[in-house]
Enzyme design. Sequence first.
Site, PDB file in Angstrom:
ATOM      1  N   HIS A  57       0.794  -1.230   0.000  1.00  0.00           N
ATOM      2  CA  HIS A  57       0.000   0.000   0.000  1.00  0.00           C
ATOM      3  C   HIS A  57       0.829   1.285   0.000  1.00  0.00           C
ATOM      4  O   HIS A  57       0.294   2.357  -0.198  1.00  0.00           O
ATOM      5  CB  HIS A  57      -0.961   0.038   1.198  1.00  0.00           C
TER       6      HIS A  57
HETATM    7  C1  UD1 Z   1      -2.044   5.966   5.121  1.00  0.00           C
HETATM    8  C2  UD1 Z   1      -0.746   6.510   5.693  1.00  0.00           C
HETATM    9  C3  UD1 Z   1       0.292   5.415   5.725  1.00  0.00           C
HETATM   10  C4  UD1 Z   1      -0.235   4.202   6.465  1.00  0.00           C
HETATM   11  C5  UD1 Z   1      -1.565   3.751   5.883  1.00  0.00           C
HETATM   12  C6  UD1 Z   1      -2.153   2.643   6.703  1.00  0.00           C
HETATM   13  C7  UD1 Z   1      -0.303   8.887   5.195  1.00  0.00           C
HETATM   14  C8  UD1 Z   1       0.479   9.828   4.378  1.00  0.00           C
HETATM   15  N1  UD1 Z   1      -0.208   7.581   4.854  1.00  0.00           N
HETATM   16  O1  UD1 Z   1      -1.794   5.571   3.786  1.00  0.00           O
HETATM   17  O2  UD1 Z   1       1.451   5.874   6.402  1.00  0.00           O
HETATM   18  O3  UD1 Z   1       0.703   3.168   6.339  1.00  0.00           O
HETATM   19  O4  UD1 Z   1      -2.481   4.864   5.893  1.00  0.00           O
HETATM   20  O5  UD1 Z   1      -3.067   1.884   5.976  1.00  0.00           O
HETATM   21  O6  UD1 Z   1      -0.967   9.284   6.115  1.00  0.00           O
HETATM   22  N2  UD1 Z   1      -9.081   4.881   0.574  1.00  0.00           N
HETATM   23  C9  UD1 Z   1     -10.358   4.389   0.461  1.00  0.00           C
HETATM   24  N3  UD1 Z   1     -11.052   4.120   1.597  1.00  0.00           N
HETATM   25  C10 UD1 Z   1     -10.568   4.353   2.852  1.00  0.00           C
HETATM   26  C11 UD1 Z   1      -9.269   4.879   2.941  1.00  0.00           C
HETATM   27  C12 UD1 Z   1      -8.533   5.120   1.799  1.00  0.00           C
HETATM   28  O7  UD1 Z   1     -10.849   4.167  -0.640  1.00  0.00           O
HETATM   29  O8  UD1 Z   1     -11.258   4.077   3.850  1.00  0.00           O
HETATM   30  C13 UD1 Z   1      -8.300   5.094  -0.676  1.00  0.00           C
HETATM   31  C14 UD1 Z   1      -8.513   6.458  -1.316  1.00  0.00           C
HETATM   32  O9  UD1 Z   1      -8.449   6.274  -2.701  1.00  0.00           O
HETATM   33  C15 UD1 Z   1      -7.290   7.220  -0.854  1.00  0.00           C
HETATM   34  C16 UD1 Z   1      -6.233   6.143  -0.797  1.00  0.00           C
HETATM   35  O10 UD1 Z   1      -6.912   4.974  -0.364  1.00  0.00           O
HETATM   36  O11 UD1 Z   1      -6.930   8.259  -1.722  1.00  0.00           O
HETATM   37  C17 UD1 Z   1      -5.106   6.455   0.146  1.00  0.00           C
HETATM   38  O12 UD1 Z   1      -5.583   6.727   1.474  1.00  0.00           O
HETATM   39  P1  UD1 Z   1      -4.739   7.654   2.466  1.00  0.00           P
HETATM   40  O13 UD1 Z   1      -5.355   7.631   3.803  1.00  0.00           O
HETATM   41  O14 UD1 Z   1      -4.490   8.985   1.855  1.00  0.00           O
HETATM   42  O15 UD1 Z   1      -3.344   6.961   2.518  1.00  0.00           O
HETATM   43  P2  UD1 Z   1      -2.967   5.434   2.756  1.00  0.00           P
HETATM   44  O16 UD1 Z   1      -2.354   4.918   1.506  1.00  0.00           O
HETATM   45  O17 UD1 Z   1      -4.126   4.704   3.317  1.00  0.00           O
HETATM   46  N1  UDP Z   2      -4.301  -5.017   8.881  1.00  0.00           N
HETATM   47  C1  UDP Z   2      -5.596  -5.518   8.966  1.00  0.00           C
HETATM   48  N2  UDP Z   2      -6.214  -5.928   7.816  1.00  0.00           N
HETATM   49  C2  UDP Z   2      -5.612  -5.883   6.602  1.00  0.00           C
HETATM   50  C3  UDP Z   2      -4.282  -5.380   6.527  1.00  0.00           C
HETATM   51  C4  UDP Z   2      -3.672  -4.950   7.686  1.00  0.00           C
HETATM   52  O1  UDP Z   2      -6.164  -5.600  10.055  1.00  0.00           O
HETATM   53  O2  UDP Z   2      -6.241  -6.276   5.620  1.00  0.00           O
HETATM   54  C5  UDP Z   2      -3.652  -4.554  10.122  1.00  0.00           C
HETATM   55  C6  UDP Z   2      -2.328  -5.200  10.393  1.00  0.00           C
HETATM   56  O3  UDP Z   2      -2.513  -6.436  11.042  1.00  0.00           O
HETATM   57  C7  UDP Z   2      -1.659  -4.156  11.273  1.00  0.00           C
HETATM   58  C8  UDP Z   2      -2.139  -2.867  10.659  1.00  0.00           C
HETATM   59  O4  UDP Z   2      -3.355  -3.180   9.990  1.00  0.00           O
HETATM   60  O5  UDP Z   2      -2.104  -4.251  12.609  1.00  0.00           O
HETATM   61  C9  UDP Z   2      -1.119  -2.349   9.695  1.00  0.00           C
HETATM   62  O6  UDP Z   2      -1.692  -1.372   8.889  1.00  0.00           O
HETATM   63  P1  UDP Z   2      -1.128  -0.968   7.470  1.00  0.00           P
HETATM   64  O7  UDP Z   2      -0.360  -2.067   6.868  1.00  0.00           O
HETATM   65  O8  UDP Z   2      -2.300  -0.445   6.705  1.00  0.00           O
HETATM   66  O9  UDP Z   2      -0.221   0.295   7.810  1.00  0.00           O
HETATM   67  P2  UDP Z   2       1.277   0.524   8.348  1.00  0.00           P
HETATM   68  O10 UDP Z   2       1.506  -0.335   9.525  1.00  0.00           O
HETATM   69  O11 UDP Z   2       2.199   0.255   7.207  1.00  0.00           O
HETATM   70  O12 UDP Z   2       1.288   1.975   8.667  1.00  0.00           O
END
Ligand code: UD1
Ligand code: UDP
Length: 378
Positions: free
Chosen positions: A213
């Site tokens: 991601h």
């Molecule tokens: C964010 C964090 C990242 C973290 C991750 C955990 C930042 C800069 N990044 O990344 O550090 O590892 O969360 O998962 O804060 N979207 C949906 N539904 C949702 C959420 C997101 O469709 O409920 C889609 C949207 O298209 C959005 C994209 O995911 O633009 C990215 O979401 P965003 O929260 O901006 O960043 P993450 O990639 O989730």
């Molecule tokens: N996680 C989850 N379901 C998923 C993928 C991840 O519950 O489908 C949990 C995972 O076990 C961990 C956390 O989400 O506890 C990690 O989140 P993510 O990988 O989105 O973000 P990061 O840790 O890289 O910020």
Amino acid sequence: MRLLSIVGARPQFVKAAMIAGAVKRYNRNAGSGRERIHHKLVHTGQHYEHKMSGIFFDELSLPKPHYHLGVGSGPQGQQTGAMLEKIEKVLLAENPDVVMIYGDTNSTIAGALAAAKLHIKVAHLESGLRSFNRRMPEEINRVASDHLSDLLFCPTETAVGNLRREGITTNVFKTGDVMLDAVVAYREKALKRKKVLKKLNVESQWYVLATVHRAENTDSPERLSGLLQALAELNFNVVLPMHPRVRDRLKDSRELRPIAKLMERSRRLRITEPVSYLDMLALEAHARLVLTDSGGVQKEAFFVAVPCLTLREETEWLETQADGWNQVIGTDPQTIRMAVEVEWQRNRVGRNEQPDLKSFGDGRAADNTVAALARTLA
Ligand code: UD1
Ligand code: UDP
């Protein structure tokens, strides 16, 4: 003491659930003469789909947020700016003694900035992590948040050292990692949860679990398609709980259409929506191997003694590399294929090998954090 936690993204719900539990325990044991902690939660709305948000509150008994800001997705500046504006209003209304921020997302930096400018104390949980790669939004969020924080809770010794090198030495606490607390609390329950394996048609120890991601892996169609192709063409069953960021890229990008088709055709690739925390822990604990660019998943693989190949150029979690449990392999498809073959055959899970977890604490990091917070602010 009035404590306000600010969360918004999936991994932050897990961390905040551990802190909320520790606050309850602290208050239960407070007795007479010790000030109680009044804990409120703000959800920025960075993640909003049920599978990215609500499901964690239900499963981890995290109380519903007192404030839901509904910020949603958007470009960095827009998203962070909207959070800043809305968090400021909450802080003016609540006037907490301390704001707790978690990890390194846009919700983290927005909370830190809003509080610091209102002269409210900032406590950073999971402080001191560094990738030394300023192209990552998370690195900018971490560095800035740490320098705005008054109390810094570090999961590991490496994190403490990183802060020291940046001149931050006051109110730095090595507490251990709250994500280990969560694994300690939920591992047994998760291990019994075989339904998710059945649903995905995989058997314990006979599949690779993969997640992707990170912006650096998903924003370039070339890099993303190489990565996904490598996953689709592995000789083993691969479970891929798909982050909405990847789902949306596959849907929206013409360049990725051939790879989306390849993935659909693959008989070994099991794509699913994001799964709940307990299902994820079950999938991690039963895998033979984990492939990921996630920070949290790298650590959880280590905690449940499953080897991890990290699809990045560096890791913040150096302690997981001990004894080769986590190898940083980048995103070159050929390298991925070879590394998976080697680790699959090595089969550390089948041999029941166990890493030493002590560099991440004793599974009581949340209690340590709350105790240090109360002591320092008393
Ligand atoms: C964010 C964090 C990242 C973290 C991750 C955990 C930042 C800069 N990044 O990344 O550090 O590892 O969360 O998962 O804060 N979207 C949906 N539904 C949702 C959420 C997101 O469709 O409920 C889609 C949207 O298209 C959005 C994209 O995911 O633009 C990215 O979401 P965003 O929260 O901006 O960043 P993450 O990639 O989730
Ligand atoms: N996680 C989850 N379901 C998923 C993928 C991840 O519950 O489908 C949990 C995972 O076990 C961990 C956390 O989400 O506890 C990690 O989140 P993510 O990988 O989105 O973000 P990061 O840790 O890289 O910020």
